[in-house]
Structures are given as C-alpha cells and as structure tokens.
Write a protein that holds these residues in place. Structure first.
Motif, PDB file in Angstrom:
ATOM      1  N   ALA A 262       0.927  -0.994   0.530  1.00  0.00           N
ATOM      2  CA  ALA A 262       0.175   0.171  -0.187  1.00  0.00           C
ATOM      3  C   ALA A 262       1.031   1.393   0.001  1.00  0.00           C
ATOM      4  O   ALA A 262       0.877   2.156  -0.563  1.00  0.00           O
ATOM      5  CB  ALA A 262      -0.860   0.154   1.625  1.00  0.00           C
ATOM      6  N   LEU A 263       1.974   1.177   0.456  1.00  0.00           N
ATOM      7  CA  LEU A 263       2.584   2.761   0.902  1.00  0.00           C
ATOM      8  C   LEU A 263       3.983   2.768  -0.962  1.00  0.00           C
ATOM      9  O   LEU A 263       3.409   3.746  -1.255  1.00  0.00           O
ATOM     10  CB  LEU A 263       3.946   2.329   1.953  1.00  0.00           C
ATOM     11  CG  LEU A 263       4.811   3.586   2.064  1.00  0.00           C
ATOM     12  CD1 LEU A 263       4.184   4.808   2.341  1.00  0.00           C
ATOM     13  CD2 LEU A 263       6.131   3.071   3.550  1.00  0.00           C
ATOM     14  N   ALA A 264       3.591   1.476  -1.036  1.00  0.00           N
ATOM     15  CA  ALA A 264       4.849   1.974  -2.707  1.00  0.00           C
ATOM     16  C   ALA A 264       3.897   1.869  -3.470  1.00  0.00           C
ATOM     17  O   ALA A 264       4.396   3.074  -4.089  1.00  0.00           O
ATOM     18  CB  ALA A 264       5.221   0.036  -2.902  1.00  0.00           C
ATOM     19  N   ARG A 265       2.332   1.746  -3.994  1.00  0.00           N
ATOM     20  CA  ARG A 265       1.693   2.880  -4.332  1.00  0.00           C
ATOM     21  C   ARG A 265       1.124   3.779  -3.925  1.00  0.00           C
ATOM     22  O   ARG A 265       1.304   4.512  -5.330  1.00  0.00           O
ATOM     23  CB  ARG A 265       0.198   1.123  -4.154  1.00  0.00           C
ATOM     24  CG  ARG A 265      -0.020   0.292  -4.801  1.00  0.00           C
ATOM     25  CD  ARG A 265      -1.116  -0.490  -4.771  1.00  0.00           C
ATOM     26  NE  ARG A 265      -1.712  -0.453  -3.314  1.00  0.00           N
ATOM     27  CZ  ARG A 265      -1.853  -1.505  -3.255  1.00  0.00           C
ATOM     28  NH1 ARG A 265      -1.141  -2.178  -3.081  1.00  0.00           N
ATOM     29  NH2 ARG A 265      -2.925  -1.356  -1.663  1.00  0.00           N
ATOM     30  N   SER A 266       1.275   4.017  -3.337  1.00  0.00           N
ATOM     31  CA  SER A 266       0.915   5.283  -2.658  1.00  0.00           C
ATOM     32  C   SER A 266       2.096   5.958  -2.870  1.00  0.00           C
ATOM     33  O   SER A 266       1.902   7.961  -3.534  1.00  0.00           O
ATOM     34  CB  SER A 266       0.775   5.873  -1.027  1.00  0.00           C
ATOM     35  OG  SER A 266       0.442   6.772  -0.821  1.00  0.00           O
ATOM     36  N   VAL A 267       3.191   6.137  -3.271  1.00  0.00           N
ATOM     37  CA  VAL A 267       4.384   6.924  -3.458  1.00  0.00           C
ATOM     38  C   VAL A 267       5.169   6.745  -4.566  1.00  0.00           C
ATOM     39  O   VAL A 267       5.216   7.182  -5.081  1.00  0.00           O
ATOM     40  CB  VAL A 267       5.599   7.193  -2.651  1.00  0.00           C
ATOM     41  CG1 VAL A 267       5.480   7.573  -0.766  1.00  0.00           C
ATOM     42  CG2 VAL A 267       5.895   5.245  -2.789  1.00  0.00           C
ATOM     43  N   GLY A 268       3.792   5.570  -5.758  1.00  0.00           N
ATOM     44  CA  GLY A 268       4.608   5.883  -6.766  1.00  0.00           C
ATOM     45  C   GLY A 268       5.388   4.907  -7.408  1.00  0.00           C
ATOM     46  O   GLY A 268       6.470   4.966  -8.511  1.00  0.00           O
ATOM     47  N   ALA A 269       5.633   3.914  -6.260  1.00  0.00           N
ATOM     48  CA  ALA A 269       6.977   3.337  -5.781  1.00  0.00           C
ATOM     49  C   ALA A 269       7.033   1.889  -6.886  1.00  0.00           C
ATOM     50  O   ALA A 269       5.804   1.426  -7.272  1.00  0.00           O
ATOM     51  CB  ALA A 269       7.635   3.483  -4.844  1.00  0.00           C
ATOM     52  N   ARG A 270       8.114   2.166  -7.956  1.00  0.00           N
ATOM     53  CA  ARG A 270       8.353   0.819  -9.097  1.00  0.00           C
ATOM     54  C   ARG A 270       9.069  -0.386  -7.991  1.00  0.00           C
ATOM     55  O   ARG A 270       8.818  -1.356  -8.984  1.00  0.00           O
ATOM     56  CB  ARG A 270       8.482   1.224 -10.236  1.00  0.00           C
ATOM     57  CG  ARG A 270       8.420   2.339 -11.101  1.00  0.00           C
ATOM     58  CD  ARG A 270       9.176   2.500 -12.208  1.00  0.00           C
ATOM     59  NE  ARG A 270       8.513   3.582 -13.182  1.00  0.00           N
ATOM     60  CZ  ARG A 270       8.912   4.518 -14.200  1.00  0.00           C
ATOM     61  NH1 ARG A 270       9.619   3.736 -14.696  1.00  0.00           N
ATOM     62  NH2 ARG A 270       8.035   5.296 -14.582  1.00  0.00           N
ATOM     63  N   ARG A 271       9.172  -0.509  -7.045  1.00  0.00           N
ATOM     64  CA  ARG A 271       9.959  -1.521  -6.771  1.00  0.00           C
ATOM     65  C   ARG A 271       9.943  -1.362  -5.242  1.00  0.00           C
ATOM     66  O   ARG A 271       9.264  -0.201  -4.318  1.00  0.00           O
ATOM     67  CB  ARG A 271      11.384  -1.569  -7.422  1.00  0.00           C
ATOM     68  CG  ARG A 271      12.368  -0.349  -6.630  1.00  0.00           C
ATOM     69  CD  ARG A 271      13.574  -0.724  -7.211  1.00  0.00           C
ATOM     70  NE  ARG A 271      14.500   0.827  -5.915  1.00  0.00           N
ATOM     71  CZ  ARG A 271      15.716   0.618  -6.204  1.00  0.00           C
ATOM     72  NH1 ARG A 271      16.488  -0.446  -6.453  1.00  0.00           N
ATOM     73  NH2 ARG A 271      15.846   1.825  -5.141  1.00  0.00           N
ATOM     74  N   MET A 272       9.394  -2.476  -4.724  1.00  0.00           N
ATOM     75  CA  MET A 272       9.781  -2.539  -3.363  1.00  0.00           C
ATOM     76  C   MET A 272      11.165  -2.758  -2.157  1.00  0.00           C
ATOM     77  O   MET A 272      11.239  -2.123  -1.310  1.00  0.00           O
ATOM     78  CB  MET A 272       8.383  -2.705  -2.447  1.00  0.00           C
ATOM     79  CG  MET A 272       7.531  -2.957  -2.890  1.00  0.00           C
ATOM     80  SD  MET A 272       5.831  -4.246  -1.772  1.00  0.00           S
ATOM     81  CE  MET A 272       5.938  -5.263  -2.528  1.00  0.00           C
TER      82      MET A 272
END
Length: 291
Positions: free
Chosen positions: A160-170
């Motif tokens: 959820a956090l990765a989606r929220s910041v637009g990250a392409r990787r975790m």
C-alpha cells in the motif's frame, strides 16, 4: 504467533485449504476493494468460514482466526465488520490505519458489533496496519506513546505504501527494503516494542521465490519482529522455522524467569554480563508460553 497467512475472502479454493497451512493465525481478507454485489458474497464466505472453524475440529492444529477489515475511509468497512463478527473472530487487522483516532472510531464500532453478535465485550483484538501513505507514515509516534487496550500488535502494508508513493519497486539489491519502506518498517518495529506488542513484518510478495521468502523471514526475525505475514501457504514453513526460538534463547529465558522468581519485586537483576528488567521478564515468559 509467528506466521499470519492472509487469504482473500473471494478465493473459495484457498479458503477451503488454508486450515491445513500450518499457520499460527489465518486472516480472512475483506479489505480488498470490490463492488457491493461482490462484497455480499465475500462477507458471507468470511462469516461462514469463521463460524465453521470456530471449534477447529477439522484443523490439524490450533490456529487463531482473524479477519482483515477496512480501511475506515472505505464505504464498506462497517458492513464487512458486522458480517465478520457473526463468526466471532479472535481479532481484526485494521487495514491502512492512519492514526490513533481511527483506532478509537473502529473500536467503538467493534463494541457495538460484539454486543449484537453476543461476543464478550472487549474480546476481539486489533492489529492496525500503519504507514500506508506518506502522511500516515510521518505520524507514527502516537502509537509508541498511547495505545488502545484492544491492540495486541502492530503491522505495516508495504504494498500500500509503495503504491501511495508511486514506487516501481519495494526492495533493492540484496532484497533490502527501499528507503521509504524501510523507514516505516523501523518505526513500526520500535513502536511495537515500546508498547510491548507483537511486531508483524509485511509479506514477501513474490510467491515464486522460495529462497527470497526464507531470507526475508530470517531478516525479520533477526531485526526483532515477532511474526510475519505469509501471502501463500508455501511460505508458512519458512516463517515458522525462522521465528522458532533457538535452544540458546530458551535457556536464557528460563534463566531470566528463574532469577526473578528468586528475587520477587526486583526491577533489575544482573544476567550474563548485563542487567535484565521487567520487559526482559515479560518477553522471556512469552517465549516460554507463560504469559
């Protein structure tokens, strides 16, 4: 509890098999976004699963029954909670929790649902998933200062956090969490330990990478987490093994319990070149199953 397997309530086959996964806790996921028609089906499926496994007669071993609800900002969480409480779950994972005020709101609704379902007031525990967006991630300190009585652990949702910041990787090289995610992970871990709660590591998303999942579980245990989410039954064994206490840890825990038994009321006692305190005693008892 070491392993927490999350199962979508709309996956009938997975629901039918999860009781034999070997996980310490099964979490039926109702937090996934869906239409109202789909929600009706998943609520019934979750309720029926919780009811049918309440006595755990068919399970090979005992496991806790949890349900994942929320976020509170969604239009469906109250109806999801009401349906789930008919199955009297042991606890609720509160998805995408943004603050302590939200916990209070959720807990108030939970009291009402317990009353209607005939569940003992206060029996249902809560584990909030924290830091799901940048604003929430930057305001985690209150969870280290004052906690609702229902909360028994803290978790976090890396996806959820990765989606929220637009990250392409975790994860980056070596499987390490990227900076923003590592920040939230560390804050959740520290807040949980500050309150004497379980700290639950986020799941390893790549179900095809068994070795990666094993390394992630070992890293979580090494960093001080008490358990980890499994996103597939194939991950449960590795998580259970990673979080199993070693013979050395068991021996030290017994020493600590014995020391305080010989010195009741002591605040701090010398042990193995350091001072152990009441927090160490509580952890030792928990490890030995005496809490």
């Amino acid at each position: 509890m070491r392993s927490w397997i999350v199962v979508p309530a709309d996956k009938d086959k997975a629901l039918g098999q999860v009781a034999g996964s070997g996980a310490d806790a099964v979490v039926i996921d109702l937090a996934r976004a869906a239409s109202e028609d789909t929600k009706q089906h998943t609520r019934l499926a979750a309720r029926d699963w919780l009811v049918s496994h309440r006595s755990q007669v068919v399970a090979a071993r005992s496991f806790a029954r949890w349900v994942r609800i929320g976020p509170v900002s969604s239009p469906h969480w109250r109806a999801d909670l009401e349906a789930a409480m008919e199955g009297a779950p042991d606890g609720v994972v509160l998805a995408e929790c943004i603050g302590t005020d939200e916990v209070q709101q959720f807990a108030a609704a939970l009291y009402e649902c317990e009353s209607r379902a005939g569940v003992r007031s206060g029996a249902t525990k809560i584990i909030p998933e924290l830091g799901a967006n940048p604003a929430a991630a930057l305001h985690l300190q209150p969870f280290a200062e004052e906690i609702h009585a229902r909360i028994v652990g803290l978790g976090w949702d890396a996806a959820a956090l990765a989606r929220s910041v637009g990250a392409r990787r975790m994860r980056g090289p070596g499987g390490l969490w990227t900076d923003a995610l590592a920040y939230v992970r560390g804050q959740v871990l520290l807040a949980a330990h500050a309150q004497g709660l379980m700290a639950i590591e986020a799941g390893f998303r790549d179900t095809r990478d068994a070795e990666g999942a094993k390394r992630a579980a070992l890293a979580a245990r090494g960093d001080g987490f008490s358990g980890m989410i499994a996103v597939h039954p194939s991950q449960v064994e590795a998580i259970n093994a990673a979080f199993a206490p070693t013979s050395e840890e068991i021996a030290e825990a017994r020493e600590i319990v014995g020391l305080f038994a010989l010195n009741p009321g002591a605040e701090a006692l010398p042990s193995r070149g350091r001072y152990v305190r009441q927090g160490d005693l509580a952890r030792a008892r928990k490890l030995l199953g005496e809490d």
